[in-house]
Design a protein around this motif. Structure first.
Motif, short mmCIF file in Angstrom:
data_model
loop_
_atom_site.label_atom_id
_atom_site.label_comp_id
_atom_site.label_asym_id
_atom_site.label_seq_id
_atom_site.Cartn_x
_atom_site.Cartn_y
_atom_site.Cartn_z
N GLU A 112 8.51 13.66 -25.79
CA GLU A 112 9.83 13.98 -26.36
C GLU A 112 10.44 15.26 -25.78
OE1 GLU A 112 12.63 15.90 -29.17
OE2 GLU A 112 10.56 16.55 -28.68
N TYR A 115 11.75 14.33 -22.32
CA TYR A 115 12.87 13.38 -22.35
C TYR A 115 14.19 14.06 -22.74
CZ TYR A 115 10.16 9.10 -21.61
OH TYR A 115 9.40 8.10 -21.06
N ARG A 116 14.10 15.09 -23.58
CA ARG A 116 15.33 15.77 -24.02
C ARG A 116 16.03 16.48 -22.86
NH1 ARG A 116 14.23 19.40 -29.19
NH2 ARG A 116 16.46 19.78 -28.84
N LYS A 117 15.28 16.78 -21.81
CA LYS A 117 15.85 17.48 -20.66
C LYS A 117 16.48 16.53 -19.64
CE LYS A 117 12.38 21.15 -21.06
NZ LYS A 117 11.26 21.84 -20.36
N ARG A 282 11.86 6.71 -25.12
CA ARG A 282 13.22 7.17 -24.82
C ARG A 282 14.19 6.69 -25.90
NH1 ARG A 282 15.97 11.05 -21.91
NH2 ARG A 282 18.12 10.36 -21.61
N THR A 285 13.62 8.72 -29.07
CA THR A 285 14.17 10.07 -28.88
C THR A 285 15.67 10.08 -29.11
OG1 THR A 285 12.44 10.56 -27.25
CG2 THR A 285 14.37 12.00 -27.26
N HIS A 289 17.63 12.06 -32.30
CA HIS A 289 18.62 13.10 -32.02
C HIS A 289 20.05 12.58 -32.06
CE1 HIS A 289 15.57 16.07 -30.94
NE2 HIS A 289 14.92 15.10 -30.29
N LYS A 291 21.76 10.21 -30.51
CA LYS A 291 22.47 10.01 -29.25
C LYS A 291 22.86 8.55 -29.11
CE LYS A 291 21.74 14.27 -27.79
NZ LYS A 291 22.85 15.23 -27.54
#
Length: 397
Positions: A112, A115-117, A282, A285, A289, A291
């Protein structure tokens, strides 16, 4: 007293069913060979064990070393040199699904932060490329391993003596194309003709070999004339055609239960599971968040479909590709085989059919394809042949 091996015993029981043929056989030998069934008692088991040892010695003295695949193997499949796997494919899939969900949480915790980057378009493009390369490499590796497995089949194995009808079934996994090959050959031989109303009728009578030819003629003689759909549907319930379906189906199941295939399947399942794990994390994640996840949901769905399709094709490849390709090169290099209409149909499909027969075949394909009967209840051969298995031996000198 002498006693047969498992395979000799199976052939013997089949011969006993055809009483007139067996009587003629014994007459030719000059003495009757009586059948002595076993009661499976402990005393009798020891007696027959000694009889088998005595038989092998007699065989070696009179004929030389007994062939391993006939006197040591318990079935025709033992000659394929394929030890049985400990786990069935279905059990492995269930275990993989369970493992996937168990590992999902720790893998999410690990991936995680990374993946956020990674922005969404870059991840999807990169993971699509990785997935494509992985599928290509897995396919290439699997084909290579399947070819190696085929090379392990012993030279005396039945695999190297399949008929064109058996290969047509293996290649297409359907029974109707086998019947198409049979009828096409009879039309080419001018034994069956296509009437102006597009129905099939017998043009000239006579005993015709192989048995599939004779069965088709017997059925058509009862119908007088019939369209191809009716004739082929009726033939698919006949024992000589069901025998092809059942025996080739048994070959596929036996290979699927082998250690060699299980190892290949587990490897593919693991790699594809890792690909799915990365895409699923993904997706999670993005959901956590808040998204946009529409594209990744579509990607995960398509990936699941591709994995299922790929693994299904993997279970078919030995029968539909590898074994037919072995025969393809053999037939192509043999003018006598290549000129045979049945082998030509195996090689070239509908392009090898008689011109007037092609529309009838295509019409049947459009009407519903293969509706093969899977039950073999009507097959006396399978029921009678195994009804008195495990006999003890035969009486004689």
């Amino acid at each position: 007293m002498v006693s047969p091996s498992e395979i000799v015993d199976a052939v013997w029981h089949q011969h006993l069913v055809f009483t007139q043929s067996y009587q003629d056989f014994c007459t030719r030998l000059g003495k009757p060979i009586q059948h002595v069934p076993s009661t499976h008692s402990r005393e009798e088991a020891d007696r027959f064990k000694k009889a088998r040892e005595h038989t092998r010695k007699l065989y070696a003295e009179n004929f030389g070393e007994p062939p391993h695949d006939i006197w040591e193997c318990t079935s025709m499949f033992d000659s394929l040199n394929l030890p049985k796997a400990e786990w069935k494919i279905r059990s492995a899939i269930l275990a993989a699904i369970l493992t996937f969900f168990v590992l999902l949480v720790p893998c999410y915790s690990l991936l995680e932060p990374l993946y956020r980057k990674i922005p969404n378009p870059d991840f999807l493009i990169g993971w699509t490329i990785v997935t494509g390369i992985a599928f290509l490499l897995l396919y290439t590796f699997s084909i290579s391993q399947l070819k190696k497995d085929a090379m392990q089949f012993k030279a005396r194995s039945f695999i190297h003596r399949l008929t064109p009808f058996e290969l047509i079934y293996l290649k297409q996994q359907l029974l109707r194309p086998v019947i198409t090959a049979v009828v096409n050959s009879l039309i080419r031989k001018s034994i069956i003709q296509i009437a102006p109303n597009d129905k099939l009728a017998i043009q000239r009578q006579g005993i015709t070999k192989p048995r599939e030819f004779q069965q088709a003629l017997n059925e058509l003689s009862l119908l007088k004339e019939a369209n191809y759909l009716l004739l082929s549907t009726r033939l698919m319930s006949k024992p000589c055609f069901l025998a092809i379906q059942n025996s080739m189906g048994a070959l596929k199941k036996y290979y699927h239960k082998s250690k060699r295939f299980a190892g290949l399947f587990y490897f593919n399942l693991t790699i594809l599971g890792l690909l799915l794990m990365g895409a699923t994390i993904r997706l999670i994640t993005g959901l956590v968040h808040q998204k946009p996840v529409d594209l990744i949901i579509t990607f995960v769905f398509l990936l699941v479909c591709l994995i299922i399709l790929f693994l299904y094709r993997l279970t078919q490849m030995m029968c539909t590709q590898i074994i037919p390709n072995i025969y393809r090169s053999k037939v192509t290099n043999d003018p006598n085989l290549k000129s045979d209409s049945n082998w030509s149909y195996f090689l070239f499909g509908t392009s090898a059919l008689v011109t007037g027969f092609v529309p009838l075949v295509k019409a049947v394909d459009r009407s519903g394809g293969d509706s093969a009967v899977t039950s073999s209840d009507s097959s006396c051969g399978s029921s009678c042949g195994s009804s008195c298995s495990s006999c003890g031996g035969c009486g004689g000198d």
